[in-house]
Design a protein around this motif. Structure first.
Motif, short mmCIF file in Angstrom:
data_model
loop_
_atom_site.label_atom_id
_atom_site.label_comp_id
_atom_site.label_asym_id
_atom_site.label_seq_id
_atom_site.Cartn_x
_atom_site.Cartn_y
_atom_site.Cartn_z
N THR A 53 0.81 -1.21 0.00
CA THR A 53 0.00 0.00 0.00
C THR A 53 0.85 1.26 0.00
N THR A 63 5.12 7.65 5.90
CA THR A 63 3.67 7.70 6.00
C THR A 63 3.23 8.32 7.32
N ASP A 66 -2.14 9.13 10.42
CA ASP A 66 -3.53 9.08 9.95
C ASP A 66 -3.66 8.25 8.68
N ASP A 67 -2.61 8.21 7.85
CA ASP A 67 -2.67 7.41 6.62
C ASP A 67 -2.83 5.93 6.93
N ARG A 69 -4.73 4.52 8.91
CA ARG A 69 -6.12 4.13 9.11
C ARG A 69 -6.70 3.49 7.86
N ARG A 70 -6.08 3.75 6.71
CA ARG A 70 -6.60 3.20 5.45
C ARG A 70 -6.46 1.69 5.39
N VAL A 71 -5.58 1.12 6.19
CA VAL A 71 -5.34 -0.32 6.16
C VAL A 71 -6.17 -0.98 7.25
N LYS A 72 -7.06 -1.86 6.86
CA LYS A 72 -7.88 -2.57 7.83
C LYS A 72 -6.98 -3.39 8.75
N ARG A 80 -0.86 1.63 15.35
CA ARG A 80 -0.45 2.90 14.74
C ARG A 80 0.59 3.60 15.60
#
Length: 225
Positions: A53, A63, A66-67, A69-72, A80
């Motif tokens: 990703t 990265t 907050d970025d 969070r896009r990964v489940k 994080r």
């Protein structure tokens, strides 16, 4: 496949302890940090998804929190926070290198340091590295923030901060969230304006570095400083 179902010598932790960290792939090292996967998705698969990703280890280090969070599977704060801690350790390690030796002797470290601080930001930031008479890092400050396309930079403030740190030289830096490191005419004009303002207080501009994800541009290297 769950890690417990792997042969003992193929499990990342056991492999690291037996053969050292260099024997592990990027996926295995990241899996060790993550520790657990999700229902139906093992930790190795989750680690590989993260790398795919964000463009590998380098991309992941650039990265923002907050970025992630896009990964489940990284929606919770614990994982994080752990990844953010690793990035911060990398920043501090690079900063220590720059504090202990001349910036001229470690140009790659300077660019890596700036990447870790600025490359992942969604807005434009103008920062300054303040150097002592031996070109060692005294401090880095993010002085101005702007929109995705521009930042307002006030030469007087840069001069005041240089005097505050008793700096002998500076490296100017900013990011281009658009993804291109090519300097604009405004970037070149700003560099010359700051160079002239700082020269009045006997502070040299060593370089102006532009960073984005995966790339950087040294204006000094291209004869623009």
């Amino acid at each position: 496949m769950p890690l417990k179902n792997l042969p003992p010598d193929a499990r990342p932790r056991e492999k690291l302890l037996a053969r050292g960290p260099s024997a592990l792939s990027d996926t295995e090292l990241l899996a060790l940090l993550l520790r657990t996967g999700l229902a139906g998705k093992g930790v190795l698969q989750l680690a590989q998804e993260l790398l795919d990703t964000f463009g590998g280890i380098a991309g992941l280090l650039h990265t923002g929190v907050d970025d992630l969070r896009r990964v489940k599977g990284l929606g919770g704060p614990a994982k994080r926070a752990e990844l953010a801690a690793v990035v911060e350790l990398a920043r501090r390690a690079l900063a220590q290198q720059l504090e202990e030796r001349e910036i001229f002797s470690a140009p790659d470290a300077v660019e890596h340091y700036l990447h870790l601080h600025l490359a992942a930001l969604p807005h434009e930031v103008f920062a300054v590295l303040f150097l002592d008479a031996r070109n060692r890092l005294l401090a880095m400050e993010e002085l101005f923030r702007g929109t995705l396309t521009q930042a307002s930079v006030y030469p007087r403030e840069v001069v005041l901060r240089a005097l505050h740190h008793h700096a002998a030289a500076v490296v100017l830096a900013h990011n281009h969230p658009s993804g291109s490191t090519e300097p604009s005419r405004a970037d070149e004009a700003l560099t010359q304006t700051l160079k002239a303002a700082l020269a009045l207080v006997d502070v040299r501009v060593v370089d102006h570095i532009i960073v984005c994800r995966g790339a950087s541009f040294s204006m000094a290297r291209h004869g623009l400083v």
